[in-house]
Each structure stands twice: as C-alpha cells, then as structure tokens.
Design an enzyme around this catalytic site. Structure first.
Site, PDB file in Angstrom:
ATOM      1  CB  CYS A 123      -1.009   0.012   1.143  1.00 45.15           C
ATOM      2  SG  CYS A 123      -0.275   0.186   2.777  1.00 45.15           S
ATOM      3  CB  CYS A 131      -2.809  -4.041   0.974  1.00 44.58           C
ATOM      4  SG  CYS A 131      -3.173  -2.781   2.212  1.00 44.58           S
ATOM      5  CE  LYS A 196      -3.606  -3.689   8.373  1.00 44.68           C
ATOM      6  NZ  LYS A 196      -2.525  -3.433   7.423  1.00 44.68           N
ATOM      7  NE  ARG A 206      -5.584   3.177   5.726  1.00 50.99           N
ATOM      8  CZ  ARG A 206      -6.782   2.623   5.693  1.00 50.99           C
ATOM      9  NH1 ARG A 206      -7.810   3.314   5.240  1.00 50.99           N
ATOM     10  NH2 ARG A 206      -6.949   1.382   6.101  1.00 50.99           N
ATOM     11  NE  ARG A 218      -5.480  -0.090   3.673  1.00 53.75           N
ATOM     12  CZ  ARG A 218      -4.980   0.592   2.653  1.00 53.75           C
ATOM     13  NH1 ARG A 218      -5.319   0.285   1.424  1.00 53.75           N
ATOM     14  NH2 ARG A 218      -4.145   1.584   2.852  1.00 53.75           N
ATOM     15  CD  GLU A 234      -8.018 -13.659   8.258  1.00 52.48           C
ATOM     16  OE1 GLU A 234      -6.883 -14.098   8.035  1.00 52.48           O
ATOM     17  OE2 GLU A 234      -8.741 -13.191   7.358  1.00 52.48           O
ATOM     18  CE  LYS A 249      -2.088  -2.166  11.796  1.00 56.41           C
ATOM     19  NZ  LYS A 249      -1.372  -2.097  10.557  1.00 56.41           N
ATOM     20  CB  SER A 275      -1.179   5.784  13.406  1.00 52.11           C
ATOM     21  OG  SER A 275      -2.289   5.363  12.629  1.00 52.11           O
ATOM     22  CE1 TYR A 314       4.022   4.307  14.206  1.00 55.13           C
ATOM     23  CE2 TYR A 314       1.921   3.785  15.238  1.00 55.13           C
ATOM     24  CZ  TYR A 314       2.757   3.731  14.146  1.00 55.13           C
ATOM     25  OH  TYR A 314       2.357   3.100  12.993  1.00 55.13           O
TER      26      TYR A 314
HETATM   27  C1  PBG Z   1      -0.560  -1.617   5.757  1.00 52.70           C
HETATM   28  C2  PBG Z   1      -0.445  -1.141   7.149  1.00 52.70           C
HETATM   29  C3  PBG Z   1      -1.246  -0.203   7.786  1.00 52.70           C
HETATM   30  C4  PBG Z   1      -0.753  -0.073   9.074  1.00 52.70           C
HETATM   31  C5  PBG Z   1       0.337  -0.909   9.195  1.00 52.70           C
HETATM   32  N1  PBG Z   1       0.505  -1.581   7.993  1.00 52.70           N
HETATM   33  C6  PBG Z   1      -2.334   0.636   7.265  1.00 52.70           C
HETATM   34  C7  PBG Z   1      -3.505   0.094   6.626  1.00 52.70           C
HETATM   35  O1  PBG Z   1      -3.779  -1.097   6.632  1.00 52.70           O
HETATM   36  O2  PBG Z   1      -4.197   0.928   6.067  1.00 52.70           O
HETATM   37  C8  PBG Z   1      -1.338   0.831  10.112  1.00 52.70           C
HETATM   38  C9  PBG Z   1      -0.454   1.133  11.254  1.00 52.70           C
HETATM   39  C10 PBG Z   1      -0.920   2.247  12.089  1.00 52.70           C
HETATM   40  O3  PBG Z   1      -2.022   2.810  11.920  1.00 52.70           O
HETATM   41  O4  PBG Z   1      -0.164   2.617  12.981  1.00 52.70           O
HETATM   42  N2  PBG Z   1       0.661  -1.724   5.148  1.00 52.70           N
END
Ligand code: PBG
Length: 326
Positions: A123, A131, A196, A206, A218, A234, A249, A275, A314
């Site tokens: 992605c 992705c 996820k 993003r 997604r 999963e 996650k 995030s 983070y």
């Molecule tokens: C996809 C990916 C995402 C995150 C980690 N790997 C974003 C998504 O699926 O849109 C999100 C991590 C975060 O929000 O801290 N490569």
C-alpha cells in the site's frame, strides 16, 4: 458480618513498595517494537502532523533513531518505507535501492544488536493505495502473493531479522515462507498481521505514508470490527501457513480479541498499538485534557494485561524511558 474484620483489599494497596511487590503486569522495554517511517534521501526529518513526536526520516536518521531506541532499552524496530515513486504494482516495494532495504542494512551495520523487522505490504508503494495489485474493482489476492514474497526476500537480502506481512491477502504467510526458504532464508521468522481489522484508527498512518486507497476501501481484505470468532480463524490460517508470531491489530479497541488469542494459542502474540490510538492520547495530552504519559502507560498496560507478548507502539522509546526512571 463485619467486613472490616476479614477481607479488606485496601490492605494490599497501602504503600508504594507493597503495590510494586504485587504488580501483576510489569511492562518491559524489551517487549516493545518501535515503528519508523523511512524515506529516501539524507538528513530528512519531516514531522507527521497527526503523530506528534513521530517523523518521516531518511536512512541516516533512522540509524540514529534505532540507536536512540537501543539506549532506551527498546531493541527492536519495525520499518515502513515511503518510496519517491508509486505505481500500479508497487514495484518499488522490492527494490534494493529503496529506503527500507537501505535502512535495514545501515541499521544492522551501525547497531548489529538491533532486531530489525520490516513491514511487508504494497500500500505504501502502489499509486492506488491498495495493499495488492488491482484487477477490476478489487484487489487480486493470488496475483499479489508473489509480489509480497519478492518484497520480503528483498528485505531478508538486505539483512532483515524478521518480516511482517500486513496486506491481509489469504496465503501471504505461506507465499512468503516459501519464497524465503527458496532464497536461502529459512531462518528468517515471519510475524503475520493475522487478525487485522479495517479500522478508522489507521487514519494518521495513512497520512504518514500517503497510502489512503484512491477508490473503495480495505473492507474486502481487512476484517470487520464486529468479528471475533473470525479473528481466531485468521490466526489459525496464519499458523497453518507457518507464522512464527501472530498479531492482533489495532490493540485498544480489540483487547477482547487479544485476550482470546492469548488464551487459545501458545504462539507468541504481538499487538499493534496503532497510529490513531497514539494520536488520540497525544492530542488529548497536548490539549491539556489528560496526562499524556500516564494515559500512554495505562494503554500499554492494558495491552499487556490482555495477553500480548510484544507491543508495537510509537510510544516505545518514551515509555521505555519512563520505565527506566522507575
Ligand atoms: C498496511 C499497514 C497499515 C498499518 C500498518 N501496515 C495501514 C492500513 O492497513 O491501512 C497501520 C499502522 C498504524 O495505523 O499505525 N501496510
């Protein structure tokens, strides 16, 4: 009965020493993984607006950050790459000249004990922000698998200690496992982003990597927030495919899923404090609405209490420094 004569839970909270002796869930810097956003170039440090304290950084600065993490006790980093050019197939994802591959080698040279994990996804590299590669109106699952394997192999070649596929394509762990084995990296573990969810809490990420999908969303590959039993399926699928570590996650809105997974599976379990979870706490802290450090430690503690063995956050360095102060 006079309850005071018998049980009195406050008896065990009377002073700091006793509370410390009875601590059930002690966070440790060694279970934190610190994500970093790496860009091409040198001397670059561009703040990510919705994630105060987190920047897009070039390879040289990533080396410094990995060392700063190590000094705080955080021994592992998770690298995300942001390429200069995005295209339909995310071709930069497996380029040895890209920021992630370069950062892996540079960090392993400067700080060999740092355990370097790479995120494996397209992605950040596709111009449409999905992705995987797109066919018609949807992401082509099986067509994406070899590209994910190529990216993972390029990371291993650069010296990555572990790879972490986050694309939520079915079969991605198996494809990467096979690819790594065939390329001579049978000792490189795979951490699957197993359960996820399609989450609004990825919003700041993003913005950080400019990966918002240009059409659709997604939800055809990431899970719906309503699903708990499906998360177990999963995870089982990832285990069948040879995942060495499994993941839930986001973390905060899915503590029940972390708990269930920790009770059901004996494989090491990671949780991603994403995030948006970071931004919520940081923004409220900056507004003076809560004590940012305390709220952060409380969030991390809740993730550990739910049963996570590893926490991707983070806040890793800040939290480690707070833990070191005691
Ligand atoms: C996809 C990916 C995402 C995150 C980690 N790997 C974003 C998504 O699926 O849109 C999100 C991590 C975060 O929000 O801290 N490569």
């Amino acid at each position: 009965m006079n309850i005071d004569q018998y049980s009195h839970l406050r008896r065990l909270r009377l002073n700091e020493t006793l509370r410390d002796m009875l601590n059930e869930n002690r966070l440790s810097a060694s279970e934190f993984i610190y994500p970093m956003f790496v860009v091409n170039g040198a001397g670059v440090r561009t703040p990510i607006e919705p994630m105060p304290g987190i920047d897009q950084i070039s390879v040289d600065i990533a080396v410094e950050e990995a060392q700063r993490a190590m000094e705080s006790g955080v021994k592992s980093v998770l690298l995300f790459g942001i390429p200069d050019k995005k295209d339909a197939t995310g071709s930069a994802a497996s380029s040895p000249d890209e920021a992630v591959q370069q950062a892996v080698s540079a960090i392993k040279i400067a700080s060999p004990d740092t355990y370097v994990i790479t995120d494996v996804c397209l992605c950040e590299y596709t111009d449409h922000g999905h992705c995987g590669i797109v066919r018609g109106n949807d992401v082509d699952n099986d067509g994406t698998l070899p590209l994910l394997a190529d990216a993972a192999i390029s990371h291993a070649k650069a010296g990555a200690d572990m790879v972490a596929p986050s694309a939520m394509m079915d079969g991605q762990v198996a494809a990467i496992r096979e690819g790594l084995n065939d390329a001579g990296y049978s000792n490189t573990p795979v951490m699957g982003y197993s359960a996820k969810y399609a989450s609004a809490f990825y919003g700041p990420f993003r913005i950080a990597v400019d990966s918002a999908p240009q059409f659709g969303d997604r939800r055809t590959y990431q899970m719906a927030p309503t699903q708990a039993r499906e998360a177990m399926r999963e995870i089982e699928a990832d285990l069948d495919e040879g995942a060495d570590i499994i993941m839930v996650k986001p973390a905060l809105a899915y503590l029940d899923v972390i708990k269930e997974a920790s009770m059901r599976f004996d494989t090491p379990l990671a949780a991603y404090n994403v995030s948006g979870e970071y931004s919520m706490v940081a923004a409220s802290g900056q507004a003076g609405w809560l004590d940012q450090d305390r709220a952060m430690m409380e969030v991390l503690t809740s993730i550990k209490r739910a049963g996570a063995d590893l926490i991707i956050t983070y806040s890793a360095i800040t939290a480690a420094n707070i833990l070191a102060k005691g």
